[in-house]
Design a protein around this motif. Structure first.
Motif, PDB file in Angstrom:
ATOM      1  N   TYR A  51      -7.633  -3.034   4.206  1.00 42.05           N
ATOM      2  CA  TYR A  51      -7.653  -2.083   3.090  1.00 42.05           C
ATOM      3  C   TYR A  51      -7.098  -2.752   1.834  1.00 42.05           C
ATOM      4  O   TYR A  51      -6.407  -3.768   1.917  1.00 42.05           O
ATOM      5  N   HIS A 103      -5.583  -8.219   6.326  1.00 50.63           N
ATOM      6  CA  HIS A 103      -5.678  -6.773   6.039  1.00 50.63           C
ATOM      7  C   HIS A 103      -7.125  -6.302   5.948  1.00 50.63           C
ATOM      8  O   HIS A 103      -8.046  -7.111   5.791  1.00 50.63           O
ATOM      9  N   GLN A 148       0.838  -1.209   0.000  1.00 47.51           N
ATOM     10  CA  GLN A 148       0.000   0.000   0.000  1.00 47.51           C
ATOM     11  C   GLN A 148       0.870   1.256   0.000  1.00 47.51           C
ATOM     12  O   GLN A 148       0.545   2.258  -0.649  1.00 47.51           O
ATOM     13  N   HIS A 203       0.934 -12.147   3.017  1.00 48.18           N
ATOM     14  CA  HIS A 203       2.111 -12.247   3.896  1.00 48.18           C
ATOM     15  C   HIS A 203       2.911 -13.505   3.560  1.00 48.18           C
ATOM     16  O   HIS A 203       2.680 -14.560   4.162  1.00 48.18           O
TER      17      HIS A 203
END
Ligand SMILES: NC(=O)CC[C@H](N)C(=O)O
Length: 280
Positions: free
Chosen positions: A195, A193, A116, A239
């Motif tokens: 977002y 997450h 991001q 991840h």
């Protein structure tokens, strides 16, 4: 493993740029994944922890010594990693680290928040959208390039977080990420997450050179970005560190260390041919 570690010859310096306030084991898996990848390359990792806020312009005024030392350390490293995180502390510093990596051809791996950050950096400094931001850090931004995921997690009760193992499809088998996953057509990795990249900005970002090479099954949720004109610049919404194991390093960590030591191209040229399978 211990025996192997003792025999490692060289060292590779890795800049870990994050929030790093207080004690946290949140980065333990990342450190282990770096170790697995380094051992596979017969190297010892030297992880340099850089508090992102020390890189910020504000720190040059308030804590000039910490600021100078953070930049000196960043510049001395062979690669830069921005791991996952929540909250706005240190975000401007992470953006500067991603900018430094992009502009100076320093191998970069951005994980979750790190992806991001790359999107915000590219939007601001390449697209010229000065106030581009994630809604997580500025709910009023005129250019929300990272947005709250409207549906949250439909399959994991009681959570607004998108969690767990999910599949990513590679749009183009020619991308570095797909090659590193042994030329797979897709990969299953773990997520955590809230977002995601705003699909409304994908066209602009891609036209300007930031390629979204992996997405979920809908094709609308971006999972992997790459900068083609760079030796190694990869951001992932998942991840990869969670599935790294001794003797079976995570593909993207291995790629980072190979790129940091000038061995990536040779490695990629010796991989097996295209597979239509999913890398587990
Ligand atoms: N694990 C993370 O890095 C999360 C990134 C970001 N805070 C989000 O919620 O999407």
């Amino acid at each position: 493993m211990a025996e192997t570690y003792d025999n490692l010859s060289g060292t590779v310096k890795i800049a870990m740029v994050g929030k790093f306030t207080g004690l946290s084991d949140a980065y333990l898996s990342v450190v282990k994944a770096l170790l697995h990848a380094c051992v596979a390359c017969s190297l010892r990792p030297s992880v340099e922890w850089i508090a992102a806020s020390d890189l910020e312009d504000e720190s040059a005024r308030t804590t000039p010594e910490a600021h100078a030392s953070a930049w000196e350390t960043l510049k001395s490293c062979a690669c830069i990693l921005v791991p996952g995180g929540f909250g706005d502390r240190g975000v401007p510093g992470m953006i500067l680290a991603a900018k430094f990596a992009r502009e100076n051809s320093v191998p970069y791996l951005g994980i979750c928040l790190g992806l991001q950050i790359s999107v915000i950096e590219y939007s601001r400094y390449v697209l010229g959208l000065e106030r581009a931001n994630s809604e997580e850090f500025d709910s009023q931004t005129p250019h929300p390039v990272v947005i709250f995921m409207p549906e949250g997690s439909g399959t994991h009760m009681g959570s607004t977080m998108r969690l767990g193992s999910r599949i990513t499809f590679f749009k183009n088998p020619d991308c570095v990420t797909s090659k590193l996953y042994q030329n797979s057509a897709s990969v299953v990795e773990r997520h955590r997450h809230k977002y995601e990249v705003n699909p409304d900005f994908i066209g602009q970002l891609e036209s300007a050179g930031l390629k979204f090479v992996g997405s979920d099954e809908s094709g609308r949720r971006m999972e992997v970005l790459e900068l083609r004109s760079h030796p190694y610049y990869i951001g992932v919404q998942f991840h990869p560190e969670f599935k790294s194991r001794p003797g079976r390093p995570s593909a993207l960590f291995l790629g980072l260390i190979l790129a940091a030591t000038g061995r990536l191209q040779t490695y990629l040229s010796h991989l097996p041919g295209l597979s239509s399978g999913t890398s587990q």
